[in-house]
Design a protein around this motif. Structure first.
Motif, PDB file in Angstrom:
ATOM      1  N   ILE A   1       0.886  -1.023  -0.013  1.00 40.37           N
ATOM      2  CA  ILE A   1       0.077  -0.029  -0.071  1.00 40.37           C
ATOM      3  C   ILE A   1       0.963   1.284   0.108  1.00 40.37           C
ATOM      4  O   ILE A   1       2.008   1.262   0.611  1.00 40.37           O
ATOM      5  CB  ILE A   1      -0.988  -0.080   1.154  1.00 40.37           C
ATOM      6  CG1 ILE A   1      -2.130   1.138   0.987  1.00 40.37           C
ATOM      7  CG2 ILE A   1      -0.143   0.219   2.616  1.00 40.37           C
ATOM      8  CD1 ILE A   1      -2.961   0.678   0.007  1.00 40.37           C
TER       9      ILE A   1
ATOM     10  N   ILE B   1      -7.128   0.143   9.190  1.00 36.15           N
ATOM     11  CA  ILE B   1      -6.390   1.223   8.723  1.00 36.15           C
ATOM     12  C   ILE B   1      -5.750   1.895   9.963  1.00 36.15           C
ATOM     13  O   ILE B   1      -4.688   2.405   9.860  1.00 36.15           O
ATOM     14  CB  ILE B   1      -7.444   2.497   8.283  1.00 36.15           C
ATOM     15  CG1 ILE B   1      -8.321   1.813   6.941  1.00 36.15           C
ATOM     16  CG2 ILE B   1      -6.885   3.728   7.922  1.00 36.15           C
ATOM     17  CD1 ILE B   1      -7.425   1.453   5.913  1.00 36.15           C
TER      18      ILE B   1
ATOM     19  N   TYR C   1      -9.132   7.952   0.262  1.00 37.26           N
ATOM     20  CA  TYR C   1      -8.902   7.070  -0.864  1.00 37.26           C
ATOM     21  C   TYR C   1      -9.923   7.293  -1.964  1.00 37.26           C
ATOM     22  O   TYR C   1     -11.061   6.989  -1.717  1.00 37.26           O
ATOM     23  CB  TYR C   1      -8.941   5.580  -0.486  1.00 37.26           C
ATOM     24  CG  TYR C   1      -8.888   4.644  -1.839  1.00 37.26           C
ATOM     25  CD1 TYR C   1      -7.511   4.317  -2.290  1.00 37.26           C
ATOM     26  CD2 TYR C   1      -9.865   4.003  -2.178  1.00 37.26           C
ATOM     27  CE1 TYR C   1      -7.555   3.718  -3.391  1.00 37.26           C
ATOM     28  CE2 TYR C   1      -9.739   3.120  -3.244  1.00 37.26           C
ATOM     29  CZ  TYR C   1      -8.599   2.948  -3.817  1.00 37.26           C
ATOM     30  OH  TYR C   1      -8.488   2.134  -5.178  1.00 37.26           O
TER      31      TYR C   1
ATOM     32  N   LEU D   1      -8.480  -2.918   4.755  1.00 41.82           N
ATOM     33  CA  LEU D   1      -8.346  -2.142   3.288  1.00 41.82           C
ATOM     34  C   LEU D   1      -9.432  -2.569   2.250  1.00 41.82           C
ATOM     35  O   LEU D   1     -10.179  -1.922   1.790  1.00 41.82           O
ATOM     36  CB  LEU D   1      -7.058  -2.290   2.546  1.00 41.82           C
ATOM     37  CG  LEU D   1      -5.719  -1.654   3.279  1.00 41.82           C
ATOM     38  CD1 LEU D   1      -4.637  -2.245   2.783  1.00 41.82           C
ATOM     39  CD2 LEU D   1      -5.884  -0.278   3.273  1.00 41.82           C
TER      40      LEU D   1
ATOM     41  N   ILE E   1     -10.846  -0.964  -1.043  1.00 40.16           N
ATOM     42  CA  ILE E   1      -9.589  -0.819  -1.593  1.00 40.16           C
ATOM     43  C   ILE E   1      -8.930  -2.324  -1.890  1.00 40.16           C
ATOM     44  O   ILE E   1      -8.561  -2.817  -1.030  1.00 40.16           O
ATOM     45  CB  ILE E   1      -8.674  -0.168  -0.603  1.00 40.16           C
ATOM     46  CG1 ILE E   1      -9.168   1.167  -0.050  1.00 40.16           C
ATOM     47  CG2 ILE E   1      -7.268   0.097  -1.301  1.00 40.16           C
ATOM     48  CD1 ILE E   1      -8.336   1.736   1.111  1.00 40.16           C
TER      49      ILE E   1
END
Length: 259
Positions: free
Chosen positions: A160, A181, A202, A213, A218
């Motif tokens: 990431i 996170i 994001y 995530l 994500i």
């Protein structure tokens, strides 16, 4: 923000703990710190030891290794050290293949014909199958001791990228797919001690700090890249940090501070 110890570890993080004074192993999804157990097992050996230093002096170097011949001489209390030396050889690695669930893998004993733990890597905690002077009182096996568990081994890691929009700096981290996170923030903390002064986003969306995530939408697209013969790192998702205009330094030495 309350500082917490890591809950998930990557194989690379476990691999660096590979010596007698810092010994970690992963077993059945758990990361175990066997340093204290290893030191206790090595002290069970009472034999005279020989030094590995090429020049014999009254002192030894930091890389000195003590060799012991007690196992070759047949001393029964050397079994603990034999297992300890095997654990040390596998320090920083995964040893789940030694076990079937929470017990050793077994085989049929060629003499007594019973199912016996397969101790190719050293003795376990069970009594000998045949009469032996190596019998000792039963103790709690080290692989069932919850005191040496320090966290969980991740099933999958992913990269990431974290971009500070104020300074333009970018950091790429290898994180665990199970981490939230907030836990990723703990990994990023050494790179930015003013983390409380930023909002994480994001694709212009705010993130839920208590979700992973994947749960924040994500995705990890590396498998799709492999299917079309593209490098895995052709695209790494980026989390953007936006400055909140109040420079509140995050003191690491404090146990917690208010958001």
């Amino acid at each position: 923000m309350k500082y917490t110890q890591p809950e998930w570890y990557t194989p690379a993080e476990v691999a660096v703990h590979n010596k007698a004074t810092d010994c970690w192993v992963s077993l059945n999804g758990k990361v175990r710190d066997l340093t204290k157990w290893l030191q206790a097992q090595l002290k069970l050996c009472k034999c005279t030891k020989t030094c590995s230093c090429p020049i014999k002096n009254w002192y030894c170097g930091d890389d000195c290794v003590e060799y012991c011949s007690c196992f070759e001489r047949g001393f029964f209390y050397c079994d603990a050290k034999r297992l300890a030396m095997t654990i040390l050889a596998y320090a920083g690695k995964d040893i789940s293949h030694w076990f079937n669930g929470e017990d050793w893998v077994t085989y049929t004993h060629p003499i007594v014909g019973t199912v016996t733990p397969y101790h190719i890597h050293g003795p376990g905690y069970r009594q000998p199958v045949v009469p032996s002077t190596r019998w000792r009182p039963p103790t709690q096996p080290w692989w069932m001791d919850d005191d040496n568990v320090i966290g969980n081994m991740t099933t999958k890691t992913r990269p990431i990228r974290i971009v500070n929009t104020l300074t333009g700096t970018s950091v790429t981290l290898e994180v665990c797919s199970e981490e939230t996170i907030y836990q990723i923030m703990m990994r990023y903390l050494p790179h930015n001690s003013h983390m409380l002064s930023y909002t994480w986003r994001y694709l212009n969306r705010e993130l839920y700090y208590d979700r992973s995530l994947e749960q924040n939408g994500i995705p990890d697209e590396r498998e799709e890249f492999n299917h079309v013969a593209l490098p895995e790192n052709v695209h790494i998702p980026a989390l953007l940090l936006y400055y909140n205009d109040d420079l509140t330094e995050d003191p690491r030495h404090l146990p917690s501070c208010n958001k």
